[in-house]
Design a protein around this motif. Structure first.
Motif, short mmCIF file in Angstrom:
data_model
loop_
_atom_site.label_atom_id
_atom_site.label_comp_id
_atom_site.label_asym_id
_atom_site.label_seq_id
_atom_site.Cartn_x
_atom_site.Cartn_y
_atom_site.Cartn_z
N ARG A 187 -7.55 -0.10 -10.48
CA ARG A 187 -8.47 -0.39 -11.51
C ARG A 187 -8.70 1.04 -11.96
NH1 ARG A 187 -11.18 -3.75 -7.37
NH2 ARG A 187 -11.96 -1.81 -6.53
N VAL A 188 -8.72 2.12 -11.24
CA VAL A 188 -8.75 3.39 -11.73
C VAL A 188 -7.48 3.51 -12.58
CG1 VAL A 188 -8.84 5.94 -11.21
CG2 VAL A 188 -10.05 4.24 -10.01
N ALA A 189 -6.37 3.38 -12.12
CA ALA A 189 -5.16 3.75 -13.00
C ALA A 189 -5.32 2.62 -14.32
CB ALA A 189 -4.00 3.11 -12.36
N TYR A 190 -5.85 1.32 -14.27
CA TYR A 190 -5.88 0.82 -15.54
C TYR A 190 -6.70 1.40 -16.69
CZ TYR A 190 -6.95 -2.66 -19.10
OH TYR A 190 -7.09 -3.48 -20.39
N LEU A 191 -7.95 1.97 -16.04
CA LEU A 191 -8.74 2.94 -16.89
C LEU A 191 -8.33 4.06 -17.40
CD1 LEU A 191 -12.14 2.65 -14.83
CD2 LEU A 191 -11.72 1.45 -16.87
N LEU A 192 -7.46 4.55 -16.70
CA LEU A 192 -6.48 5.90 -17.13
C LEU A 192 -5.45 5.51 -18.09
CD1 LEU A 192 -6.07 7.70 -13.64
CD2 LEU A 192 -7.29 8.49 -15.70
N LEU A 198 1.37 -0.10 -17.12
CA LEU A 198 1.71 1.30 -16.85
C LEU A 198 0.55 1.58 -15.73
CD1 LEU A 198 1.12 2.71 -20.40
CD2 LEU A 198 3.28 2.81 -19.06
N ALA A 199 -0.41 0.70 -15.37
CA ALA A 199 -1.07 1.10 -14.18
C ALA A 199 -0.60 0.87 -12.90
CB ALA A 199 -2.64 0.26 -14.44
N GLU A 200 0.08 -0.14 -13.01
CA GLU A 200 1.03 -0.59 -11.78
C GLU A 200 2.18 0.38 -11.33
OE1 GLU A 200 2.56 -4.48 -12.58
OE2 GLU A 200 0.62 -5.54 -12.47
N ASP A 201 2.61 0.93 -12.48
CA ASP A 201 3.55 1.94 -12.32
C ASP A 201 2.82 3.30 -11.91
OD1 ASP A 201 5.60 0.18 -13.33
OD2 ASP A 201 5.70 0.96 -15.40
N LEU A 202 1.94 3.50 -12.35
CA LEU A 202 1.06 4.93 -12.18
C LEU A 202 0.71 4.74 -10.47
CD1 LEU A 202 0.11 7.32 -12.93
CD2 LEU A 202 -2.00 6.14 -13.54
N VAL A 203 0.09 3.54 -10.14
CA VAL A 203 -0.17 3.22 -8.68
C VAL A 203 1.16 3.51 -7.86
CG1 VAL A 203 -1.12 1.69 -7.04
CG2 VAL A 203 -2.31 2.04 -9.22
N GLN A 204 2.07 2.71 -8.35
CA GLN A 204 3.41 2.77 -7.43
C GLN A 204 4.10 4.12 -7.37
OE1 GLN A 204 6.06 -0.21 -9.28
NE2 GLN A 204 4.70 -1.97 -8.35
N GLN A 205 4.00 5.05 -8.63
CA GLN A 205 4.59 6.20 -8.34
C GLN A 205 3.77 7.29 -7.43
OE1 GLN A 205 5.52 8.05 -12.04
NE2 GLN A 205 6.83 6.49 -12.69
N ALA A 206 2.37 7.13 -7.80
CA ALA A 206 1.50 7.83 -6.67
C ALA A 206 1.81 7.58 -5.29
CB ALA A 206 -0.04 7.57 -7.12
N LEU A 207 1.87 6.13 -4.85
CA LEU A 207 2.02 5.79 -3.48
C LEU A 207 3.58 6.36 -2.95
CD1 LEU A 207 0.20 2.32 -3.33
CD2 LEU A 207 -0.46 4.58 -2.50
N ARG A 214 -5.63 9.85 -5.49
CA ARG A 214 -6.10 9.82 -6.84
C ARG A 214 -5.69 10.98 -7.75
NH1 ARG A 214 -12.24 9.31 -5.64
NH2 ARG A 214 -11.54 8.91 -3.68
N ARG A 215 -5.81 12.30 -7.06
CA ARG A 215 -5.28 13.32 -7.88
C ARG A 215 -3.77 13.30 -8.16
NH1 ARG A 215 -6.03 19.56 -5.52
NH2 ARG A 215 -5.58 20.57 -7.69
N VAL A 216 -2.97 12.92 -7.46
CA VAL A 216 -1.64 12.46 -7.75
C VAL A 216 -1.58 11.61 -9.04
CG1 VAL A 216 0.79 11.59 -7.04
CG2 VAL A 216 -0.32 13.04 -5.55
N MET A 217 -2.32 10.58 -9.05
CA MET A 217 -2.49 9.56 -10.07
C MET A 217 -2.87 10.37 -11.58
SD MET A 217 -3.75 6.11 -8.46
CE MET A 217 -4.81 5.75 -9.87
#
Length: 168
Positions: free
Chosen positions: A21-26, A32-41, A62-65
C-alpha cells in the motif's frame, strides 16, 4: 540460519500488504509498487539477522523503499499515466473511490521526498520524529517538507478541498 530465514518469511507474510500500500502511494502504479517492495525485500534479506537484532526491521524496509523510489526518480523513470479527476462527485458509495483516486493523483504530482513525508505522517500516522528517523532526515526537514507538500497539493489539486468538505 534456519531461524533467520523463517523469521524473514514470517515478516514478509505479515507486512507485504502494508508495504505494498505504501509502495503504491509512492509510485502511483501497481506494477512499480510490486517491483519496489520486491527490491526492498531483496536488499533486506541478506541483512535480516542484523536488522532483527536492532529491533525494528519494518522501519528499515520502509526506508529502503523510500530511498529506492527516490533513486528511480533521479534516473528519470517514465511518468505513470495519470487520469483526470472528475470535477463533480455524486453523493454515493463511489465517493470513497473518487476520493482515493484524487489523493493518489495528487500525491503523484509531488516530488518523492514530499510524497514520502506526507505518506508517513498522514497515511501511516507516524510522528514527526519517527518520520525523520525512517527517512534519515531532521525533524525540521520533515516539518518543512510536510508544510510545502500540503501547500503544493492545495495549489495543484484544488479538487481535494471539495472532497474534504464532502467528508465533513
Amino acid at each position: 540460519m534456519v531461524g533467520a530465514e523463517q523469521s524473514f518469511e514470517e515478516f514478509v507474510r505479515a507486512r507485504t500488504a502494508a508495504l505494498s500500500r505504501v509502495a503504491y502511494l509512492l509510485t502511483g502504479d501497481h506494477h512499480l509498487a510490486e517491483d519496489l517492495v520486491q527490491q526492498a525485500l531483496l536488499r533486506v534479506a541478506g541483512r535480516w539477522p542484523t536488522l532483527v537484532a536492532r529491533g525494528d526491521p519494518d522501519a528499515y524496509v520502509r526506508r529502503v523503499m523510500y530511498n529506492q523510489r527516490i533513486s528511480w526518480w533521479r534516473r528519470r523513470e517514465p511518468p505513470t499515466v495519470r487520469h483526470e479527476v472528475p470535477q463533480e462527485a455524486a453523493p454515493d458509495p463511489g465517493d470513497a473511490v473518487v476520493a482515493a483516486v484524487a489523493v493518489r493523483q495528487a500525491l503523484a504530482r509531488l516530488g518523492p521526498r514530499q510524497r514520502a513525508v506526507l505518506i508517513l505522517r498522514y497515511f501511516e500516522d507516524l510522528t514527526e520524529a519517527r518520520t525523520a528517523e525512517i527517512l534519515g532526515i531532521s525533524v525540521g526537514t520533515v516539518k518543512s517538507q510536510a508544510r510545502d507538500g500540503l501547500a503544493r497539493l492545495r495549489a495543484l489539486a484544488p479538487e481535494l478541498s471539495t472532497l474534504a468538505e464532502v467528508d465533513r
